[in-house]
Scaffold this motif. Structure first.
Motif, PDB file in Angstrom:
ATOM      1  N   SER A  86       0.774  -1.099  -0.045  1.00  0.00           N
ATOM      2  CA  SER A  86      -0.114  -0.082  -0.073  1.00  0.00           C
ATOM      3  C   SER A  86       0.849   1.159   0.034  1.00  0.00           C
ATOM      4  CB  SER A  86      -0.744  -0.096   1.323  1.00  0.00           C
ATOM      5  OG  SER A  86      -1.704   1.097   1.214  1.00  0.00           O
ATOM      6  N   VAL A  87       1.943   1.070   0.996  1.00  0.00           N
ATOM      7  CA  VAL A  87       2.917   2.415   0.860  1.00  0.00           C
ATOM      8  C   VAL A  87       3.481   2.513  -0.365  1.00  0.00           C
ATOM      9  CG1 VAL A  87       5.156   3.427   2.049  1.00  0.00           C
ATOM     10  CG2 VAL A  87       2.951   2.486   3.366  1.00  0.00           C
ATOM     11  N   ASN A  89       2.590   1.828  -3.281  1.00  0.00           N
ATOM     12  CA  ASN A  89       1.750   2.196  -4.276  1.00  0.00           C
ATOM     13  C   ASN A  89       1.629   3.737  -4.178  1.00  0.00           C
ATOM     14  OD1 ASN A  89       0.894   0.120  -5.860  1.00  0.00           O
ATOM     15  ND2 ASN A  89      -0.258  -0.920  -4.329  1.00  0.00           N
ATOM     16  N   ASN A  90       1.599   4.476  -2.925  1.00  0.00           N
ATOM     17  CA  ASN A  90       1.612   5.795  -2.569  1.00  0.00           C
ATOM     18  C   ASN A  90       2.656   6.337  -3.045  1.00  0.00           C
ATOM     19  OD1 ASN A  90      -0.962   5.484  -1.265  1.00  0.00           O
ATOM     20  ND2 ASN A  90       0.121   5.339   0.912  1.00  0.00           N
ATOM     21  N   ASN A  93       2.302   6.674  -6.803  1.00  0.00           N
ATOM     22  CA  ASN A  93       1.336   7.687  -7.268  1.00  0.00           C
ATOM     23  C   ASN A  93       2.075   8.940  -7.033  1.00  0.00           C
ATOM     24  OD1 ASN A  93      -0.696   5.769  -7.336  1.00  0.00           O
ATOM     25  ND2 ASN A  93      -1.493   6.000  -5.270  1.00  0.00           N
ATOM     26  N   ASP A  94       2.973   8.979  -6.320  1.00  0.00           N
ATOM     27  CA  ASP A  94       3.875  10.296  -6.249  1.00  0.00           C
ATOM     28  C   ASP A  94       4.657  10.858  -7.538  1.00  0.00           C
ATOM     29  OD1 ASP A  94       2.790  11.476  -4.018  1.00  0.00           O
ATOM     30  OD2 ASP A  94       4.235  10.424  -2.574  1.00  0.00           O
ATOM     31  N   ASP A 111       6.802  14.128   0.461  1.00  0.00           N
ATOM     32  CA  ASP A 111       5.834  12.822   0.543  1.00  0.00           C
ATOM     33  C   ASP A 111       6.511  11.588   0.607  1.00  0.00           C
ATOM     34  OD1 ASP A 111       3.027  12.374   1.076  1.00  0.00           O
ATOM     35  OD2 ASP A 111       3.442  11.249  -0.770  1.00  0.00           O
ATOM     36  N   GLN A 115       6.825   8.508   3.059  1.00  0.00           N
ATOM     37  CA  GLN A 115       6.453   7.125   2.805  1.00  0.00           C
ATOM     38  C   GLN A 115       7.712   6.013   3.009  1.00  0.00           C
ATOM     39  OE1 GLN A 115       3.398   6.504   2.310  1.00  0.00           O
ATOM     40  NE2 GLN A 115       2.660   8.167   1.845  1.00  0.00           N
TER      41      GLN A 115
END
Length: 311
Positions: A86-87, A89-90, A93-94, A111, A115
């Motif tokens: 999940s992290v 994936n963040n 996204n960034d 950010d 993460q």
């Protein structure tokens, strides 16, 4: 023929009463303990077999406890890997957002750094009973890191303990354990390894950095996304490895539980007393005892008949 010194009828009645009382005592013992075979002297063969089966059942109990502990440990690792995905994936996204014209790369990098710290904390905090496969720590020591770990899976009297082998290294996010005190110091493993097309890893001294990906270097962002995608694939493989081991543990737990039930029933069939039969036998023996006492009393009175011969 009647004798004065020897009363054969009384001796026979006494012997019968003694045997009845012995049977009654044995039946009362079965009634109080629930066991038809309490000692080796009761039935050497059945007693020996039941002792072996009871011993094996105890060993299976230890295996069952080990399976439950291992299952909890793997569940901890699975949760950590899922959170790691999940992290990551963040971060992906960034990286995608960073490719938008006019994106604030400094804020995006901030950010990403947050993460990355989360990843370090997830891996470092996923310890269970001294085991932490995610950061390369086994029994609290990075020196003890193993590529595979054997979990107790079964036991037989003839073959001893058998194991479920799990590739611990497949779940390693980085390999230097507690020595990784910061994002930059983490190395090796899924998150600390570099990927083809880009020389930086998600964690480590060459961790991804978008602030310099401008102008001629903007293509690095595409490579970073490809690298992260590769990392996600490896994390999914790690989750599948742990999941497969969990499935084996669940199967073994079901099997061990069935074996314990079978052994318990087997021991019961050998040494447990049938309480319906015992209660019926007890009543019969009590009646037989009363009749035996009366029979002995009658036999003892026969000697007194000699006196009438002299009247």
């Amino acid at each position: 023929m009647t004798y004065l010194l020897t009363n054969a009828s009384a001796l026979t009645a006494l012997q019968s009463l003694t045997m009845t009382q012995q049977s009654l005592a044995n039946t009362q013992s079965q009634l109080s303990t629930g066991l038809s075979i309490q000692h080796a002297s009761d039935n050497t063969s059945y007693w020996s077999i039941s002792q072996t089966m009871s011993s094996d059942n105890g060993a299976l109990g230890a295996v069952s406890s080990a399976l439950k502990q291992s299952s909890s440990m793997l569940a901890t690792f699975t949760s950590a890997i899922e959170q790691t995905i999940s992290v990551v994936n963040n971060i992906k996204n960034d990286l995608v957002a960073a490719q938008n014209p006019g994106a604030n790369l400094t804020q995006i990098q901030s950010d990403i750094a947050a993460q990355q710290n989360s990843l370090l904390q997830i891996a470092g905090g996923s310890a269970f009973n001294g085991q932490n496969w995610l950061n390369g720590t086994v029994n609290g020591s990075t020196a003890g890191f193993q590529s595979s770990v054997n979990l107790v899976g079964a036991y037989t009297n003839s073959g001893g303990v058998s194991y479920i082998s799990v590739t611990a290294s497949a779940a390693s996010l980085y390999t230097n354990g507690s020595a990784a005190t910061s994002v930059a110091s983490a190395s090796g493993g899924i998150l600390g390894a570099t990927s083809a097309g880009y020389s930086s890893a998600i964690l480590g001294g060459q961790a991804i950095n978008v602030t310099g990906a401008t102008g001629a270097n903007v293509s690095n962002l595409t490579n970073m996304v490809a690298s992260v995608n590769n990392t996600i694939t490896q994390l999914e493989t790690a989750a599948a490895t742990i999941g497969s081991a969990q499935e084996q543990l669940t199967t073994q737990q079901t099997f061990i539980s069935a074996m314990q039930t079978n052994l318990t029933n087997g021991v019961a069939s050998l040494v447990d007393a049938d309480m319906n039969q015992v209660s019926t036998r007890l009543q019969a023996l009590q009646t037989q005892q009363q009749l035996g006492v009366q029979s002995l009393s009658i036999a003892n009175q026969s000697s007194q008949m000699i006196l009438k011969l002299f009247q």
